[in-house]
Design a protein around this motif. Sequence first.
Motif, mmCIF file in Angstrom:
data_model
loop_
_atom_site.group_PDB
_atom_site.id
_atom_site.type_symbol
_atom_site.label_atom_id
_atom_site.label_comp_id
_atom_site.label_asym_id
_atom_site.label_seq_id
_atom_site.Cartn_x
_atom_site.Cartn_y
_atom_site.Cartn_z
ATOM 1 N N PHE A 53 0.852 -1.190 0.000
ATOM 2 C CA PHE A 53 0.000 0.000 0.000
ATOM 3 C C PHE A 53 0.888 1.241 0.000
ATOM 4 O O PHE A 53 0.667 2.185 -0.739
ATOM 5 N N SER A 54 1.910 1.221 0.872
ATOM 6 C CA SER A 54 2.881 2.318 0.916
ATOM 7 C C SER A 54 4.134 1.835 1.634
ATOM 8 O O SER A 54 4.110 0.822 2.339
ATOM 9 N N ILE A 55 5.205 2.550 1.421
ATOM 10 C CA ILE A 55 6.443 2.281 2.151
ATOM 11 C C ILE A 55 6.698 3.481 3.036
ATOM 12 O O ILE A 55 6.864 4.594 2.522
ATOM 13 N N ASN A 56 6.685 3.289 4.310
ATOM 14 C CA ASN A 56 6.821 4.397 5.242
ATOM 15 C C ASN A 56 8.282 4.771 5.405
ATOM 16 O O ASN A 56 8.882 5.312 4.496
ATOM 17 N N GLU A 108 9.828 -0.022 6.549
ATOM 18 C CA GLU A 108 8.543 -0.309 7.196
ATOM 19 C C GLU A 108 7.476 -0.185 6.117
ATOM 20 O O GLU A 108 7.294 0.893 5.546
ATOM 21 N N VAL A 109 6.805 -1.279 5.857
ATOM 22 C CA VAL A 109 5.884 -1.351 4.723
ATOM 23 C C VAL A 109 4.454 -1.465 5.238
ATOM 24 O O VAL A 109 4.182 -2.241 6.167
ATOM 25 N N ALA A 110 3.565 -0.698 4.633
ATOM 26 C CA ALA A 110 2.147 -0.817 4.958
ATOM 27 C C ALA A 110 1.504 -1.750 3.941
ATOM 28 O O ALA A 110 1.443 -1.443 2.746
ATOM 29 N N THR A 120 11.761 9.361 6.279
ATOM 30 C CA THR A 120 10.337 9.062 6.181
ATOM 31 C C THR A 120 9.857 9.245 4.743
ATOM 32 O O THR A 120 10.579 9.780 3.890
ATOM 33 N N GLU A 121 8.628 8.816 4.503
ATOM 34 C CA GLU A 121 8.060 8.992 3.167
ATOM 35 C C GLU A 121 7.996 10.472 2.808
ATOM 36 O O GLU A 121 8.132 10.848 1.646
ATOM 37 N N GLY A 122 7.821 11.325 3.804
ATOM 38 C CA GLY A 122 7.756 12.756 3.573
ATOM 39 C C GLY A 122 9.105 13.441 3.468
ATOM 40 O O GLY A 122 9.172 14.628 3.152
ATOM 41 N N ALA A 150 9.170 7.757 -6.274
ATOM 42 C CA ALA A 150 8.666 7.243 -7.552
ATOM 43 C C ALA A 150 9.356 5.938 -7.927
ATOM 44 O O ALA A 150 8.755 5.069 -8.575
ATOM 45 N N LYS A 151 10.608 5.792 -7.511
ATOM 46 C CA LYS A 151 11.379 4.586 -7.822
ATOM 47 C C LYS A 151 11.448 3.631 -6.634
ATOM 48 O O LYS A 151 12.076 2.571 -6.726
ATOM 49 N N ASN A 152 10.828 4.009 -5.519
ATOM 50 C CA ASN A 152 10.908 3.199 -4.289
ATOM 51 C C ASN A 152 12.355 2.853 -3.957
ATOM 52 O O ASN A 152 12.687 1.697 -3.643
ATOM 53 N N THR A 153 13.196 3.843 -4.022
ATOM 54 C CA THR A 153 14.631 3.643 -3.814
ATOM 55 C C THR A 153 15.148 4.629 -2.780
ATOM 56 O O THR A 153 14.763 5.808 -2.797
#
Length: 120
Positions: free
Chosen positions: A29-32, A98-100, A52-54, A74-77
């Motif tokens: 769902f998201s990667i925190n 930490e993955v949601a 953090t994601e922010g 955008a690249k989850n990197t």
Amino acid sequence: QVQLVESGGGLVQAGGSLRLSCAASGIAFSINTMDWYRQAPGKQRELVAGITEGGSTNYADSVKGRFTISRDNAKNTVYLQMNSLKPEDTSAYYCHAEVARMPGIFYNTWGQGTQVTVSS
């Protein structure tokens, strides 16, 4: 399940630089938070830097001013730019996220590690 793959480790002389990368793949769902940890032989794993994601960051005192963590959502990197490396930075470096799985349901995942060796 999200998987993390690190790259960029290696051997460098003291005072040199390396850039580590950690790419996340899989469904989430998201990667925190995304973090870099390190563990030297016979020592406990320690947090080096987190983001953090922010985009808020935190660093271990031992690397402040020398290491920079950044993230491309955008690249989850996540990246770790390491400058002015010291022999005491020698360690295996591990990426953590930490993955949601869905809102409010989290799990932790780790990469396989990448070795950084700093020669004096």
